[in-house]
Design a protein around this motif. Structure first.
Motif, PDB file in Angstrom:
ATOM      1  N   ARG A  25      56.465  49.776  50.613  1.00 55.97           N
ATOM      2  CA  ARG A  25      55.031  49.590  50.802  1.00 55.97           C
ATOM      3  C   ARG A  25      55.117  48.425  51.952  1.00 55.97           C
ATOM      4  NH1 ARG A  25      51.729  52.914  48.720  1.00 55.97           N
ATOM      5  NH2 ARG A  25      50.090  51.472  48.131  1.00 55.97           N
ATOM      6  N   HIS A  36      54.750  53.313  44.144  1.00 57.08           N
ATOM      7  CA  HIS A  36      53.110  53.912  44.363  1.00 57.08           C
ATOM      8  C   HIS A  36      52.893  55.361  43.734  1.00 57.08           C
ATOM      9  CE1 HIS A  36      49.282  55.538  46.099  1.00 57.08           C
ATOM     10  NE2 HIS A  36      50.059  56.454  46.895  1.00 57.08           N
ATOM     11  N   HIS A  62      52.854  63.374  45.715  1.00 54.39           N
ATOM     12  CA  HIS A  62      51.660  63.536  46.594  1.00 54.39           C
ATOM     13  C   HIS A  62      52.076  63.144  48.080  1.00 54.39           C
ATOM     14  CE1 HIS A  62      50.738  59.393  45.487  1.00 54.39           C
ATOM     15  NE2 HIS A  62      49.964  59.502  46.641  1.00 54.39           N
ATOM     16  N   ASP A  63      52.989  61.999  48.120  1.00 54.62           N
ATOM     17  CA  ASP A  63      53.213  61.668  49.601  1.00 54.62           C
ATOM     18  C   ASP A  63      54.423  62.173  50.171  1.00 54.62           C
ATOM     19  OD1 ASP A  63      50.911  60.104  50.453  1.00 54.62           O
ATOM     20  OD2 ASP A  63      51.360  58.401  49.030  1.00 54.62           O
ATOM     21  N   GLU A  66      53.643  64.287  53.449  1.00 54.96           N
ATOM     22  CA  GLU A  66      52.973  63.388  54.490  1.00 54.96           C
ATOM     23  C   GLU A  66      54.027  62.323  55.295  1.00 54.96           C
ATOM     24  OE1 GLU A  66      48.888  62.576  53.450  1.00 54.96           O
ATOM     25  OE2 GLU A  66      49.376  60.485  54.018  1.00 54.96           O
ATOM     26  N   LYS A  98      44.239  59.335  63.784  1.00 57.44           N
ATOM     27  CA  LYS A  98      43.828  58.493  62.582  1.00 57.44           C
ATOM     28  C   LYS A  98      42.386  59.015  62.407  1.00 57.44           C
ATOM     29  CE  LYS A  98      44.812  54.336  59.900  1.00 57.44           C
ATOM     30  NZ  LYS A  98      45.482  53.332  59.831  1.00 57.44           N
ATOM     31  N   ARG A 101      41.691  62.284  60.805  1.00 53.83           N
ATOM     32  CA  ARG A 101      42.376  62.247  59.562  1.00 53.83           C
ATOM     33  C   ARG A 101      41.324  61.602  58.314  1.00 53.83           C
ATOM     34  NH1 ARG A 101      46.959  59.365  58.735  1.00 53.83           N
ATOM     35  NH2 ARG A 101      47.394  58.925  60.741  1.00 53.83           N
ATOM     36  N   LYS A 102      41.040  60.563  58.789  1.00 54.59           N
ATOM     37  CA  LYS A 102      40.193  59.924  57.681  1.00 54.59           C
ATOM     38  C   LYS A 102      38.607  60.399  57.497  1.00 54.59           C
ATOM     39  CE  LYS A 102      42.705  56.334  57.170  1.00 54.59           C
ATOM     40  NZ  LYS A 102      43.250  55.781  55.800  1.00 54.59           N
ATOM     41  N   GLN A 105      39.081  63.608  55.239  1.00 58.44           N
ATOM     42  CA  GLN A 105      39.003  63.319  53.888  1.00 58.44           C
ATOM     43  C   GLN A 105      37.884  63.253  53.157  1.00 58.44           C
ATOM     44  OE1 GLN A 105      41.694  60.559  51.855  1.00 58.44           O
ATOM     45  NE2 GLN A 105      43.376  60.607  53.355  1.00 58.44           N
ATOM     46  N   LYS A 124      43.584  56.640  45.243  1.00 54.62           N
ATOM     47  CA  LYS A 124      42.306  55.725  45.724  1.00 54.62           C
ATOM     48  C   LYS A 124      42.320  54.364  44.756  1.00 54.62           C
ATOM     49  CE  LYS A 124      41.117  57.613  49.649  1.00 54.62           C
ATOM     50  NZ  LYS A 124      42.357  58.419  49.820  1.00 54.62           N
ATOM     51  N   ASN A 127      45.498  52.506  45.271  1.00 52.09           N
ATOM     52  CA  ASN A 127      45.664  51.568  46.575  1.00 52.09           C
ATOM     53  C   ASN A 127      44.414  50.589  46.508  1.00 52.09           C
ATOM     54  OD1 ASN A 127      47.628  53.039  47.697  1.00 52.09           O
ATOM     55  ND2 ASN A 127      46.524  54.783  48.651  1.00 52.09           N
ATOM     56  N   ASP A 130      45.814  47.825  44.841  1.00 46.27           N
ATOM     57  CA  ASP A 130      46.931  47.060  45.544  1.00 46.27           C
ATOM     58  C   ASP A 130      46.406  46.376  46.503  1.00 46.27           C
ATOM     59  OD1 ASP A 130      49.604  47.167  45.545  1.00 46.27           O
ATOM     60  OD2 ASP A 130      49.956  48.535  46.827  1.00 46.27           O
ATOM     61  N   LEU A 131      45.325  46.705  47.221  1.00 47.46           N
ATOM     62  CA  LEU A 131      44.563  45.849  48.272  1.00 47.46           C
ATOM     63  C   LEU A 131      44.026  44.646  47.405  1.00 47.46           C
ATOM     64  CD1 LEU A 131      42.557  48.483  50.399  1.00 47.46           C
ATOM     65  CD2 LEU A 131      45.022  47.178  50.978  1.00 47.46           C
ATOM     66  N   ARG A 143      39.804  44.532  57.785  1.00 44.72           N
ATOM     67  CA  ARG A 143      40.608  46.011  57.604  1.00 44.72           C
ATOM     68  C   ARG A 143      40.288  46.215  56.087  1.00 44.72           C
ATOM     69  NH1 ARG A 143      46.092  48.049  59.881  1.00 44.72           N
ATOM     70  NH2 ARG A 143      45.851  50.178  58.827  1.00 44.72           N
ATOM     71  N   TRP A 150      35.450  53.161  53.260  1.00 47.12           N
ATOM     72  CA  TRP A 150      35.832  54.679  53.574  1.00 47.12           C
ATOM     73  C   TRP A 150      36.126  55.109  52.453  1.00 47.12           C
ATOM     74  CZ3 TRP A 150      41.175  56.210  52.658  1.00 47.12           C
ATOM     75  CH2 TRP A 150      41.463  57.418  53.052  1.00 47.12           C
TER      76      TRP A 150
END
Ligand SMILES: Nc1nc2c(ncn2[C@@H]2O[C@H](COP(=O)(O)OP(=O)(O)O)[C@@H](OP(=O)(O)OP(=O)(O)O)[C@H]2O)c(=O)[nH]1
Ligand SMILES: [Mn+2]
Length: 180
Positions: A25, A36, A62-63, A66, A98, A101-102, A105, A124, A127, A130-131, A143, A150
């Motif tokens: 991570r 994750h 799931h990742d 990707e 990017k 991609r965003k 989604q 989500k 994440n 996690d933020l 950011r 988003w």
């Protein structure tokens, strides 16, 4: 849980752990990436009350496409068409820029299957938590806030999927002054 679903979940988590073995991570501790997907599956089971094993498997995986060398064909041959299809629905096309991609989604979220929406919602939620726990290395507060903005747009398209998870997500957005 019967003994065969226990074995299936262990096969799945082991597959994901081997695929993500070299990934970390973006936090200061460089936490193993596998924390994750395991956490996403755990949110679905423990907080969302989800018992659909194919959703839990897709969460664990799931990742993998990707972010590792895993292919959808490989997932299909090992775990079957449903699991591979759910993972495919939640996988970004990394060949796109990017920003695109965003954007996609947000556009695609409302049209995903119920199973894929569950995985997206838990992804989500993990994440965003996690933020709040710590800022990824190199990220500014701006950011982080942009990611929340988003994510709230994506999450709007996931409404009506799982009330428990949506309520928890709503709290996180309200703390940031965002609508959900
Ligand atoms: N919050 C957080 N995220 C981390 C960390 N380490 C890795 N990530 C991953 O980074 C992605 C979010 O970062 P971005 O900069 O927006 O996306 P990018 O990695 O695709 O460029 C998420 O990907 P994803 O799971 O594929 O989800 P999504 O954001 O693409 O939907 C998340 O899992 C960390 O320490 N904290
Ligand atoms: Mn993820």
């Amino acid at each position: 849980m019967n003994s065969s679903s226990t074995a299936v979940l262990l096969e799945t988590v082991n597959f994901a752990a081997e695929k993500h073995r070299n990934q970390r991570r973006k936090d200061l501790d460089a936490t193993p990436y596998i924390n994750h997907p395991i956490g996403v599956a755990r949110i679905l089971s423990h907080e969302g009350g989800i018992t659909d094993i194919e959703v839990l498997q897709a969460a664990l995986l799931h990742d993998t496409v990707e972010d590792t060398d895993t292919t959808f064909e490989e997932l299909e041959s090992v775990f079957g068409t449903t699991v591979a299809r759910i993972v495919q629905e939640v996988t970004d096309d990394k060949s796109l820029p990017k920003e695109e991609r965003k954007r996609l989604q947000v556009v695609h979220a409302p049209h995903r299957s119920h199973q894929a929406k569950l995985v997206k919602l838990a992804d989500k939620l993990y994440n965003l938590r996690d933020l709040n726990r710590c800022t990824p290395t190199g990220w500014t507060a701006g950011r982080v806030q942009e990611y929340f903005v988003w994510a709230s747009q994506v999450a709007k398209g996931l409404r009506g999927t799982n009330p428990a998870l949506e309520e928890k997500m709503q709290h996180l957005f309200l703390e940031r002054g965002l609508q959900f």
